[in-house]
Design an enzyme around this catalytic site. Structure first.
Site, PDB file in Angstrom:
ATOM      1  N   LYS A 173       1.003  -1.417   0.094  1.00 25.01           N
ATOM      2  CA  LYS A 173       0.002   0.062  -0.136  1.00 25.01           C
ATOM      3  C   LYS A 173       0.798   1.294  -0.092  1.00 25.01           C
ATOM      4  O   LYS A 173       1.723   1.745   1.139  1.00 25.01           O
ATOM      5  CB  LYS A 173      -0.772  -0.026   1.486  1.00 25.01           C
ATOM      6  CG  LYS A 173      -1.912   0.999   1.309  1.00 25.01           C
ATOM      7  CD  LYS A 173      -2.263   1.760   2.416  1.00 25.01           C
ATOM      8  CE  LYS A 173      -1.331   2.798   3.215  1.00 25.01           C
ATOM      9  NZ  LYS A 173      -1.550   4.076   2.039  1.00 25.01           N
ATOM     10  N   GLY A 226       7.639   5.640   7.533  1.00 25.24           N
ATOM     11  CA  GLY A 226       6.770   6.574   7.699  1.00 25.24           C
ATOM     12  C   GLY A 226       6.975   7.273   8.849  1.00 25.24           C
ATOM     13  O   GLY A 226       8.162   7.196   9.605  1.00 25.24           O
ATOM     14  N   SER A 227       6.141   7.844   9.522  1.00 23.96           N
ATOM     15  CA  SER A 227       6.272   8.591  10.709  1.00 23.96           C
ATOM     16  C   SER A 227       6.430   7.934  11.975  1.00 23.96           C
ATOM     17  O   SER A 227       5.903   6.669  11.975  1.00 23.96           O
ATOM     18  CB  SER A 227       5.083   9.801  10.830  1.00 23.96           C
ATOM     19  OG  SER A 227       3.933   9.177  10.890  1.00 23.96           O
ATOM     20  N   GLY A 231       4.340   4.731  12.990  1.00 28.30           N
ATOM     21  CA  GLY A 231       5.135   3.625  13.558  1.00 28.30           C
ATOM     22  C   GLY A 231       4.671   2.987  14.763  1.00 28.30           C
ATOM     23  O   GLY A 231       4.562   1.687  14.855  1.00 28.30           O
ATOM     24  N   GLU A 250      10.955   1.860   9.514  1.00 25.75           N
ATOM     25  CA  GLU A 250      11.816   3.065   9.498  1.00 25.75           C
ATOM     26  C   GLU A 250      11.009   4.437   9.540  1.00 25.75           C
ATOM     27  O   GLU A 250      10.030   4.438   8.977  1.00 25.75           O
ATOM     28  CB  GLU A 250      12.783   2.942   8.046  1.00 25.75           C
ATOM     29  CG  GLU A 250      13.487   1.793   7.845  1.00 25.75           C
ATOM     30  CD  GLU A 250      14.658   2.160   8.907  1.00 25.75           C
ATOM     31  OE1 GLU A 250      14.921   3.138   9.225  1.00 25.75           O
ATOM     32  OE2 GLU A 250      15.333   1.115   9.117  1.00 25.75           O
ATOM     33  N   CYS A 284      14.277  11.630   5.503  1.00 21.11           N
ATOM     34  CA  CYS A 284      14.140  11.278   6.742  1.00 21.11           C
ATOM     35  C   CYS A 284      15.838  11.535   7.184  1.00 21.11           C
ATOM     36  O   CYS A 284      16.211  11.758   8.233  1.00 21.11           O
ATOM     37  CB  CYS A 284      14.007   9.943   6.793  1.00 21.11           C
ATOM     38  SG  CYS A 284      14.531   8.986   5.742  1.00 21.11           S
ATOM     39  N   GLN A 331       1.334  19.439   4.877  1.00 21.74           N
ATOM     40  CA  GLN A 331       2.925  19.572   5.003  1.00 21.74           C
ATOM     41  C   GLN A 331       3.265  21.140   5.211  1.00 21.74           C
ATOM     42  O   GLN A 331       4.145  21.350   5.871  1.00 21.74           O
ATOM     43  CB  GLN A 331       3.601  18.801   3.947  1.00 21.74           C
ATOM     44  CG  GLN A 331       5.280  18.603   4.463  1.00 21.74           C
ATOM     45  CD  GLN A 331       5.418  18.131   5.826  1.00 21.74           C
ATOM     46  OE1 GLN A 331       4.748  17.026   6.200  1.00 21.74           O
ATOM     47  NE2 GLN A 331       6.242  18.871   6.610  1.00 21.74           N
ATOM     48  N   GLU A 383      10.676  16.529  14.429  1.00 27.10           N
ATOM     49  CA  GLU A 383      10.975  16.283  12.893  1.00 27.10           C
ATOM     50  C   GLU A 383       9.631  17.362  12.264  1.00 27.10           C
ATOM     51  O   GLU A 383       8.825  17.337  12.582  1.00 27.10           O
ATOM     52  CB  GLU A 383      10.886  15.033  12.305  1.00 27.10           C
ATOM     53  CG  GLU A 383      11.109  14.705  10.959  1.00 27.10           C
ATOM     54  CD  GLU A 383      10.864  13.462  10.400  1.00 27.10           C
ATOM     55  OE1 GLU A 383       9.584  12.843  10.825  1.00 27.10           O
ATOM     56  OE2 GLU A 383      11.585  12.837   9.694  1.00 27.10           O
TER      57      GLU A 383
HETATM   58  P1  NAD Z   1       2.877   8.570   7.698  1.00 26.29           P
HETATM   59  O1  NAD Z   1       3.073   7.728   8.910  1.00 26.29           O
HETATM   60  O2  NAD Z   1       1.858   9.605   7.530  1.00 26.29           O
HETATM   61  O3  NAD Z   1       2.365   7.461   6.473  1.00 26.29           O
HETATM   62  C1  NAD Z   1       3.072   6.488   6.089  1.00 26.29           C
HETATM   63  C2  NAD Z   1       2.155   5.375   5.476  1.00 26.29           C
HETATM   64  O4  NAD Z   1       1.424   4.870   6.836  1.00 26.29           O
HETATM   65  C3  NAD Z   1       1.258   5.879   4.677  1.00 26.29           C
HETATM   66  O5  NAD Z   1       1.148   4.863   3.594  1.00 26.29           O
HETATM   67  C4  NAD Z   1      -0.113   6.109   5.160  1.00 26.29           C
HETATM   68  O6  NAD Z   1      -0.958   5.868   4.423  1.00 26.29           O
HETATM   69  C5  NAD Z   1      -0.002   4.901   6.278  1.00 26.29           C
HETATM   70  N1  NAD Z   1      -0.609   4.885   7.259  1.00 26.29           N
HETATM   71  C6  NAD Z   1      -1.246   5.824   8.300  1.00 26.29           C
HETATM   72  N2  NAD Z   1      -1.999   5.627   9.066  1.00 26.29           N
HETATM   73  C7  NAD Z   1      -2.042   4.134   9.189  1.00 26.29           C
HETATM   74  C8  NAD Z   1      -2.804   3.283   9.833  1.00 26.29           C
HETATM   75  N3  NAD Z   1      -3.408   3.562  10.784  1.00 26.29           N
HETATM   76  N4  NAD Z   1      -2.516   1.938   9.854  1.00 26.29           N
HETATM   77  C9  NAD Z   1      -1.705   1.475   8.579  1.00 26.29           C
HETATM   78  N5  NAD Z   1      -1.001   2.458   7.854  1.00 26.29           N
HETATM   79  C10 NAD Z   1      -1.027   3.818   8.067  1.00 26.29           C
HETATM   80  O7  NAD Z   1       4.224   9.092   7.123  1.00 26.29           O
HETATM   81  P2  NAD Z   1       4.507  10.071   5.708  1.00 26.29           P
HETATM   82  O8  NAD Z   1       4.112  11.331   5.913  1.00 26.29           O
HETATM   83  O9  NAD Z   1       3.849   9.398   4.408  1.00 26.29           O
HETATM   84  O10 NAD Z   1       6.077  10.036   5.676  1.00 26.29           O
HETATM   85  C11 NAD Z   1       6.686  10.873   6.098  1.00 26.29           C
HETATM   86  C12 NAD Z   1       7.647  10.251   7.294  1.00 26.29           C
HETATM   87  O11 NAD Z   1       8.219   9.226   6.924  1.00 26.29           O
HETATM   88  C13 NAD Z   1       8.703  11.178   7.999  1.00 26.29           C
HETATM   89  O12 NAD Z   1       8.595  11.040   9.523  1.00 26.29           O
HETATM   90  C14 NAD Z   1       9.954  10.675   7.471  1.00 26.29           C
HETATM   91  O13 NAD Z   1      11.023  10.944   8.261  1.00 26.29           O
HETATM   92  C15 NAD Z   1       9.668   9.140   7.606  1.00 26.29           C
HETATM   93  N6  NAD Z   1      10.636   8.416   6.561  1.00 26.29           N
HETATM   94  C16 NAD Z   1      11.493   7.658   7.223  1.00 26.29           C
HETATM   95  C17 NAD Z   1      12.512   6.928   6.354  1.00 26.29           C
HETATM   96  C18 NAD Z   1      13.479   6.055   6.677  1.00 26.29           C
HETATM   97  O14 NAD Z   1      13.653   5.255   5.985  1.00 26.29           O
HETATM   98  N7  NAD Z   1      13.743   6.033   8.114  1.00 26.29           N
HETATM   99  C19 NAD Z   1      12.444   7.265   4.759  1.00 26.29           C
HETATM  100  C20 NAD Z   1      11.456   8.022   4.365  1.00 26.29           C
HETATM  101  C21 NAD Z   1      10.570   8.649   5.162  1.00 26.29           C
END
Ligand code: NAD
Length: 482
Positions: A173, A226-227, A231, A250, A284, A331, A383
């Site tokens: 997804k 993701g965030s 996570g 991550e 990130c 954002q 962040e």
């Molecule tokens: P986010 O956490 O908002 O979303 C990430 C994913 O999770 C999306 O696909 C979203 O639809 C899904 N999601 C949201 N709520 C959910 C739920 N309740 N159940 C299951 N899935 C759900 O993050 P974002 O805004 O898309 O990305 C930005 C973040 O990603 C930043 O914090 C950034 O630092 C991090 N990031 C980390 C790395 C790394 O490798 N460490 C790389 C890129 C981005």
């Protein structure tokens, strides 16, 4: 007419009753397409297909898996300009960055094509006479993948390639804001010869599609980027589900770049400019804390500001653009809120931070530099994920290292110095998963481990041969041969 993009389940395009418009952040009049908004029913079908495909795929000849990944890599490489354009149009990073990311996806696929043939085990002596021990690695099962918007093709590629190489089947997804790049990658992989059901794409909301993947009992493992907030929820869901799911997270960063008095000023400014602001600061690994010793502080701030003033912020697809727009209005609001928070906390907004108007309506923000920051301010601890960085003045190397490590995150960390002693000490004592000396904190190779410590990562590393730690499970077999 707007183009419609469907989910891909069990080898078929599956349309959905609802769709989400994908809007170009450089030009909000430009609707890229309508992308299926999946449901729990779609996830159930995708998981069932992946489960059915698993026995054959996990036992398939590694040469077959190699050939699929290699063929997909070749197509990604041949189409990297087109894929880069698709990516930049939906995410807003510059075309050069988009093409670079598509190239990286191709390289990752080629690397893991090779890894299919390198998966090995161990034969170990037993403490019991006549007994042989064999330690082998096996595929996990159905992997659920949930990815963010900021690397729309590289992150899906660096999760999909090892998962498929080691014989797992997948339901992915992508983030709602950037489904087009993942759609293209899934299409390329499937046409490269994946059997039906091995790779399934369900697009849509995290709260619906993501949650249904998390809740499904036949999903064996979750790989998430993701965030931190999402996570944490995902980790909790994985340990409380029955059966429990293996999980890899991550997450965010608040990455420090230390600049010492003895740094080469040009190198330090290049590292800061690239690390803090390229890709609109939406990485990130972005350097959001610039920790600068007092002897070079004023020179560094002046030189960095001069370079920032020359940055071209414009449409991601326009030639000459160095900084594209922020990804979406949500954002942009976060970035502007943090700029207001920084000012209210007593940091000085030294340069930038203004909304910009360009030829087409988009989410343009001038990169912002704060000075007079302390490491306790919210802008130094949380962040932001935008083109906003803060300079923290310190007395010496020891204070710089202490400030760099004083954070809840630990993804990437950098130092600019010409001192071998300080570079070596920093490499050994920085509490981060990745350490850069005289290089930006962002920008990594594809064949070595990627990941962090503390709040930035949870579970085994991604990428390189280390990816097998997550995408395989170990079996220890004892045989008494008589
Ligand atoms: P986010 O956490 O908002 O979303 C990430 C994913 O999770 C999306 O696909 C979203 O639809 C899904 N999601 C949201 N709520 C959910 C739920 N309740 N159940 C299951 N899935 C759900 O993050 P974002 O805004 O898309 O990305 C930005 C973040 O990603 C930043 O914090 C950034 O630092 C991090 N990031 C980390 C790395 C790394 O490798 N460490 C790389 C890129 C981005």
């Amino acid at each position: 007419m707007t183009v419609q993009f469907s989910n891909f389940i069990a080898g078929e395009s599956v349309s959905a009753s609802q769709a989400t418009a994908n809007i170009n952040p450089s030009n909000t009049h430009d609707v890229i397409g309508e992308f299926a908004s999946g449901t729990k029913t779609d996830v159930d079908a995708a998981v069932a297909a992946a489960k059915a495909a698993f026995p054959a795929w996990s036992r398939s000849n590694p040469q077959m898996r190699h050939d699929v990944l290699k063929k997909a890599s070749d197509e990604v490489m041949a189409r990297k300009e087109e894929l880069g354009r698709i990516l930049s149009r939906e995410e807003g990073k510059t075309l050069a960055e988009g093409i670079g990311e598509a190239t990286r996806a191709g390289q990752i696929l080629a690397f893991f094509a090779g890894e299919t043939l390198r998966l090995n085990g161990e034969v170990v002596n037993s403490i019991r006479p006549g007994v042989g021990i064999e330690v082998t690695r096996e595929a996990l099962g159905v992997i659920g993948m949930i990815t963010p918007w900021n690397f729309p093709i590289a992150i899906p590629a660096w999760k999909l390639a090892p998962a498929l190489a080691y014989g797992n089947t997948v339901v992915i997804k992508p983030a709602e804001l950037v489904p087009h790049s993942a759609f293209m990658l899934v299409d390329i992989l499937n046409r490269a010869g994946l059997p039906k059901g091995v790779l399934n794409l369900v697009m849509g909301k995290g709260s619906v599609v993501g949650q249904a993947i998390l809740d499904h009992k036949d999903v064996t493992a979750i790989s998430f980027t993701g965030s931190v907030g999402t996570g944490r929820r995902i980790a909790a869901a994985c340990v409380t589900s029955s059966p429990m799911k293996k999980v890899q997270l991550e997450m965010g960063g608040k990455n420090p770049l230390v600049v010492l008095d003895d740094a080469d000023l040009d190198v330090a400014v290049d590292c800061a400019l690239n690390g803090a602001f390229f890709s609109t600061g939406q990485r990130c690994t972005a350097s959001s804390r610039l920790i600068v010793t007092e002897g070079i502080h004023d020179k560094f701030v002046a030189a960095l500001t001069a370079r920032m003033q020359g940055l071209v912020v414009d449409d991601a697809l326009k030639s000459g653009t160095q900084i594209g727009p922020v990804v979406d209005p949500g954002q942009l609001k976060v970035d502007e809120d943090y700029i207001a928070i920084g000012r209210a906390e007593g940091a000085k907004l030294h340069w930038g931070g203004e909304r910009l108007n360009r030829e087409n309506p988009g989410y343009y923000l001038q990169p912002a530099l704060f000075t007079e920051c302390t490491n306790q301010m919210r802008i130094s601890r949380e962040e932001i994920f935008g083109p906003v960085a803060g300079v923290i003045r310190v007395k010496n190397y020891d204070e710089a290292l202490a400030v760099a490590n004083d954070t809840d995150f630990g993804l990437s960390s950098g130092i600019c110095t010409t001192s071998l002693k300080h570079a070596t000490h920093y490499r050994r004592n920085s509490e981060a998963g990745m350490v850069m000396v005289n290089l930006p904190t962002a920008g990594v190779d594809y064949h070595v481990p990627f990941g962090g410590r503390k709040g930035s990562s949870y579970g085994p590393r991604e990428q390189g041969a280390y990816a097998r730690e997550f995408f395989t499970t170990v079996k220890t077999a004892y045989t008494f041969a008589g």
